[in-house]
Design a protein around this motif. Structure first.
Motif, PDB file in Angstrom:
ATOM      1  N   MET A   1       4.004 -13.555 -10.679  1.00  0.00           N
ATOM      2  CA  MET A   1       5.011 -13.453  -9.851  1.00  0.00           C
ATOM      3  C   MET A   1       4.388 -13.635  -8.559  1.00  0.00           C
ATOM      4  O   MET A   1       3.520 -13.068  -8.036  1.00  0.00           O
ATOM      5  CB  MET A   1       5.933 -12.135  -9.757  1.00  0.00           C
ATOM      6  CG  MET A   1       6.919 -12.071  -8.642  1.00  0.00           C
ATOM      7  SD  MET A   1       7.909 -10.895  -8.750  1.00  0.00           S
ATOM      8  CE  MET A   1       8.984 -11.303 -10.028  1.00  0.00           C
ATOM      9  N   ILE A   2       5.139 -14.768  -7.777  1.00  0.00           N
ATOM     10  CA  ILE A   2       4.486 -15.167  -6.241  1.00  0.00           C
ATOM     11  C   ILE A   2       5.474 -14.348  -5.531  1.00  0.00           C
ATOM     12  O   ILE A   2       6.601 -14.507  -5.326  1.00  0.00           O
ATOM     13  CB  ILE A   2       4.631 -16.748  -6.206  1.00  0.00           C
ATOM     14  CG1 ILE A   2       3.676 -17.407  -7.100  1.00  0.00           C
ATOM     15  CG2 ILE A   2       4.296 -17.027  -4.631  1.00  0.00           C
ATOM     16  CD1 ILE A   2       3.838 -18.873  -7.023  1.00  0.00           C
ATOM     17  N   VAL A   3       4.797 -13.669  -4.482  1.00  0.00           N
ATOM     18  CA  VAL A   3       5.404 -12.820  -3.586  1.00  0.00           C
ATOM     19  C   VAL A   3       4.798 -13.118  -2.027  1.00  0.00           C
ATOM     20  O   VAL A   3       3.857 -13.573  -2.037  1.00  0.00           O
ATOM     21  CB  VAL A   3       4.966 -11.221  -3.734  1.00  0.00           C
ATOM     22  CG1 VAL A   3       5.886 -10.439  -2.694  1.00  0.00           C
ATOM     23  CG2 VAL A   3       5.298 -10.764  -4.996  1.00  0.00           C
ATOM     24  N   ARG A   4       5.921 -13.523  -1.397  1.00  0.00           N
ATOM     25  CA  ARG A   4       5.613 -13.854   0.116  1.00  0.00           C
ATOM     26  C   ARG A   4       5.821 -12.778   1.200  1.00  0.00           C
ATOM     27  O   ARG A   4       7.020 -12.200   0.983  1.00  0.00           O
ATOM     28  CB  ARG A   4       6.572 -15.102   0.551  1.00  0.00           C
ATOM     29  CG  ARG A   4       6.307 -15.350   1.957  1.00  0.00           C
ATOM     30  CD  ARG A   4       6.913 -16.485   2.757  1.00  0.00           C
ATOM     31  NE  ARG A   4       6.542 -17.843   1.991  1.00  0.00           N
ATOM     32  CZ  ARG A   4       5.475 -18.447   2.214  1.00  0.00           C
ATOM     33  NH1 ARG A   4       4.628 -18.084   3.277  1.00  0.00           N
ATOM     34  NH2 ARG A   4       5.069 -19.702   1.889  1.00  0.00           N
ATOM     35  N   ILE A   5       4.775 -12.678   1.935  1.00  0.00           N
ATOM     36  CA  ILE A   5       4.912 -11.341   2.922  1.00  0.00           C
ATOM     37  C   ILE A   5       5.104 -12.400   4.446  1.00  0.00           C
ATOM     38  O   ILE A   5       4.347 -13.056   4.705  1.00  0.00           O
ATOM     39  CB  ILE A   5       3.773 -10.412   3.137  1.00  0.00           C
ATOM     40  CG1 ILE A   5       3.862  -9.630   2.020  1.00  0.00           C
ATOM     41  CG2 ILE A   5       4.159  -9.696   4.383  1.00  0.00           C
ATOM     42  CD1 ILE A   5       2.367  -8.790   1.873  1.00  0.00           C
ATOM     43  N   GLU A  64       3.816 -22.644  -3.085  1.00  0.00           N
ATOM     44  CA  GLU A  64       4.691 -22.443  -4.542  1.00  0.00           C
ATOM     45  C   GLU A  64       5.938 -21.679  -3.994  1.00  0.00           C
ATOM     46  O   GLU A  64       6.060 -20.952  -2.918  1.00  0.00           O
ATOM     47  CB  GLU A  64       3.913 -21.573  -5.473  1.00  0.00           C
ATOM     48  CG  GLU A  64       2.468 -22.323  -5.865  1.00  0.00           C
ATOM     49  CD  GLU A  64       2.894 -23.208  -6.865  1.00  0.00           C
ATOM     50  OE1 GLU A  64       3.956 -23.235  -7.554  1.00  0.00           O
ATOM     51  OE2 GLU A  64       2.093 -24.444  -6.788  1.00  0.00           O
ATOM     52  N   PRO A  65       6.981 -21.911  -4.589  1.00  0.00           N
ATOM     53  CA  PRO A  65       8.182 -21.108  -4.448  1.00  0.00           C
ATOM     54  C   PRO A  65       7.906 -19.688  -4.758  1.00  0.00           C
ATOM     55  O   PRO A  65       7.331 -19.214  -5.665  1.00  0.00           O
ATOM     56  CB  PRO A  65       9.388 -21.422  -5.527  1.00  0.00           C
ATOM     57  CG  PRO A  65       8.815 -22.682  -6.268  1.00  0.00           C
ATOM     58  CD  PRO A  65       7.152 -22.800  -5.963  1.00  0.00           C
ATOM     59  N   SER A  66       8.416 -18.820  -3.778  1.00  0.00           N
ATOM     60  CA  SER A  66       8.208 -17.408  -3.769  1.00  0.00           C
ATOM     61  C   SER A  66       9.400 -16.755  -4.580  1.00  0.00           C
ATOM     62  O   SER A  66      10.621 -16.999  -4.336  1.00  0.00           O
ATOM     63  CB  SER A  66       8.132 -16.842  -2.556  1.00  0.00           C
ATOM     64  OG  SER A  66       7.195 -17.345  -1.670  1.00  0.00           O
ATOM     65  N   GLU A  67       8.988 -15.709  -5.469  1.00  0.00           N
ATOM     66  CA  GLU A  67      10.141 -15.067  -6.168  1.00  0.00           C
ATOM     67  C   GLU A  67      10.541 -14.034  -5.447  1.00  0.00           C
ATOM     68  O   GLU A  67      11.552 -13.562  -5.743  1.00  0.00           O
ATOM     69  CB  GLU A  67       9.422 -14.830  -7.507  1.00  0.00           C
ATOM     70  CG  GLU A  67       9.105 -16.104  -8.412  1.00  0.00           C
ATOM     71  CD  GLU A  67       8.269 -15.844  -9.707  1.00  0.00           C
ATOM     72  OE1 GLU A  67       9.059 -15.411 -10.734  1.00  0.00           O
ATOM     73  OE2 GLU A  67       7.179 -15.859  -9.617  1.00  0.00           O
ATOM     74  N   LEU A  68       9.696 -13.545  -4.601  1.00  0.00           N
ATOM     75  CA  LEU A  68      10.207 -12.338  -3.892  1.00  0.00           C
ATOM     76  C   LEU A  68       9.658 -12.694  -2.388  1.00  0.00           C
ATOM     77  O   LEU A  68       8.743 -13.059  -2.250  1.00  0.00           O
ATOM     78  CB  LEU A  68       9.526 -11.037  -4.193  1.00  0.00           C
ATOM     79  CG  LEU A  68       9.908 -10.499  -5.506  1.00  0.00           C
ATOM     80  CD1 LEU A  68       9.190  -9.182  -5.868  1.00  0.00           C
ATOM     81  CD2 LEU A  68      11.141  -9.931  -5.459  1.00  0.00           C
ATOM     82  N   ILE A  69      10.533 -12.132  -1.443  1.00  0.00           N
ATOM     83  CA  ILE A  69      10.097 -12.624  -0.067  1.00  0.00           C
ATOM     84  C   ILE A  69      10.165 -11.083   0.680  1.00  0.00           C
ATOM     85  O   ILE A  69      11.338 -10.306   0.503  1.00  0.00           O
ATOM     86  CB  ILE A  69      10.851 -13.358   0.814  1.00  0.00           C
ATOM     87  CG1 ILE A  69      10.898 -14.881   0.009  1.00  0.00           C
ATOM     88  CG2 ILE A  69      10.801 -13.587   1.999  1.00  0.00           C
ATOM     89  CD1 ILE A  69      11.835 -16.089   0.534  1.00  0.00           C
ATOM     90  N   LEU A  70       9.174 -10.724   1.246  1.00  0.00           N
ATOM     91  CA  LEU A  70       9.297  -9.302   1.706  1.00  0.00           C
ATOM     92  C   LEU A  70       8.719  -9.576   3.400  1.00  0.00           C
ATOM     93  O   LEU A  70       8.387 -10.504   3.633  1.00  0.00           O
ATOM     94  CB  LEU A  70       7.928  -8.466   1.052  1.00  0.00           C
ATOM     95  CG  LEU A  70       8.011  -8.260  -0.452  1.00  0.00           C
ATOM     96  CD1 LEU A  70       6.880  -7.429  -0.739  1.00  0.00           C
ATOM     97  CD2 LEU A  70       9.244  -7.085  -0.582  1.00  0.00           C
ATOM     98  N   PRO A  71       9.646  -8.670   4.010  1.00  0.00           N
ATOM     99  CA  PRO A  71       9.611  -8.635   5.379  1.00  0.00           C
ATOM    100  C   PRO A  71       8.168  -8.277   6.040  1.00  0.00           C
ATOM    101  O   PRO A  71       7.331  -7.941   5.200  1.00  0.00           O
ATOM    102  CB  PRO A  71      10.658  -7.517   5.945  1.00  0.00           C
ATOM    103  CG  PRO A  71      10.444  -6.300   4.925  1.00  0.00           C
ATOM    104  CD  PRO A  71      10.402  -7.191   3.469  1.00  0.00           C
ATOM    105  N   ALA A  72       8.018  -8.939   7.253  1.00  0.00           N
ATOM    106  CA  ALA A  72       6.838  -8.638   7.945  1.00  0.00           C
ATOM    107  C   ALA A  72       6.430  -7.067   8.367  1.00  0.00           C
ATOM    108  O   ALA A  72       7.598  -6.420   8.260  1.00  0.00           O
ATOM    109  CB  ALA A  72       6.860  -9.184   9.402  1.00  0.00           C
ATOM    110  N   PRO A  73       5.140  -6.407   8.428  1.00  0.00           N
ATOM    111  CA  PRO A  73       4.924  -5.141   8.739  1.00  0.00           C
ATOM    112  C   PRO A  73       5.729  -4.809   9.967  1.00  0.00           C
ATOM    113  O   PRO A  73       6.269  -3.578   9.905  1.00  0.00           O
ATOM    114  CB  PRO A  73       3.620  -5.292   8.986  1.00  0.00           C
ATOM    115  CG  PRO A  73       2.958  -6.442   8.165  1.00  0.00           C
ATOM    116  CD  PRO A  73       3.913  -7.372   8.409  1.00  0.00           C
ATOM    117  N   ASP A  74       6.050  -5.367  10.857  1.00  0.00           N
ATOM    118  CA  ASP A  74       6.516  -5.155  12.018  1.00  0.00           C
ATOM    119  C   ASP A  74       8.096  -5.602  12.105  1.00  0.00           C
ATOM    120  O   ASP A  74       8.742  -5.127  13.105  1.00  0.00           O
ATOM    121  CB  ASP A  74       6.154  -5.537  13.424  1.00  0.00           C
ATOM    122  CG  ASP A  74       6.308  -7.201  13.205  1.00  0.00           C
ATOM    123  OD1 ASP A  74       6.506  -7.924  12.329  1.00  0.00           O
ATOM    124  OD2 ASP A  74       5.801  -7.589  14.440  1.00  0.00           O
ATOM    125  N   ALA A  75       8.598  -5.764  10.813  1.00  0.00           N
ATOM    126  CA  ALA A  75      10.359  -6.067  10.847  1.00  0.00           C
ATOM    127  C   ALA A  75      10.973  -4.663  11.236  1.00  0.00           C
ATOM    128  O   ALA A  75      10.622  -3.559  10.823  1.00  0.00           O
ATOM    129  CB  ALA A  75      10.658  -6.410   9.625  1.00  0.00           C
TER     130      ALA A  75
END
Length: 93
Positions: A1-5, A64-75
């Protein structure tokens, strides 16, 4: 799974790690609902650290298309709320 931070890039994370990540996501959601700012910050960092530890970074020139997008650490709590789906940040198994 591709995850974007957000603000960092993409990582390939094996599906076998999703259950553990989902538990942290559940904690994060509970902390957000209760307004526990320090707990939210701690759990968000733990979740992102786990993704980094389990994931293999993808080359920056490979999009690549991200299946999950997670917030930045300072969100902020409000920014994370905007990203939440019905299952939180990480869909349950």
């Amino acid at each position: 799974m591709i995850v974007r931070i957000m603000g960092e890039g993409q990582l390939e994370v094996a599906e076998s790690h999703l259950a553990g990540l989902d538990k942290l996501d559940d904690e994060l959601l509970a902390e957000m609902e209760s307004g526990d700012g320090p707990g939210f910050r701690r759990t968000l960092h733990e979740l992102l650290d786990q993704v980094r530890a389990y994931g293999t970074p993808l080359p920056e020139d490979l999009l690549e298309p991200s299946e999950l997008i997670l917030p930045a650490p300072d969100a902020t709590l409000e920014e994370v709320r905007a990203l939440l789906g019905d299952d939180g940040l990480i869909p349950g198994p």
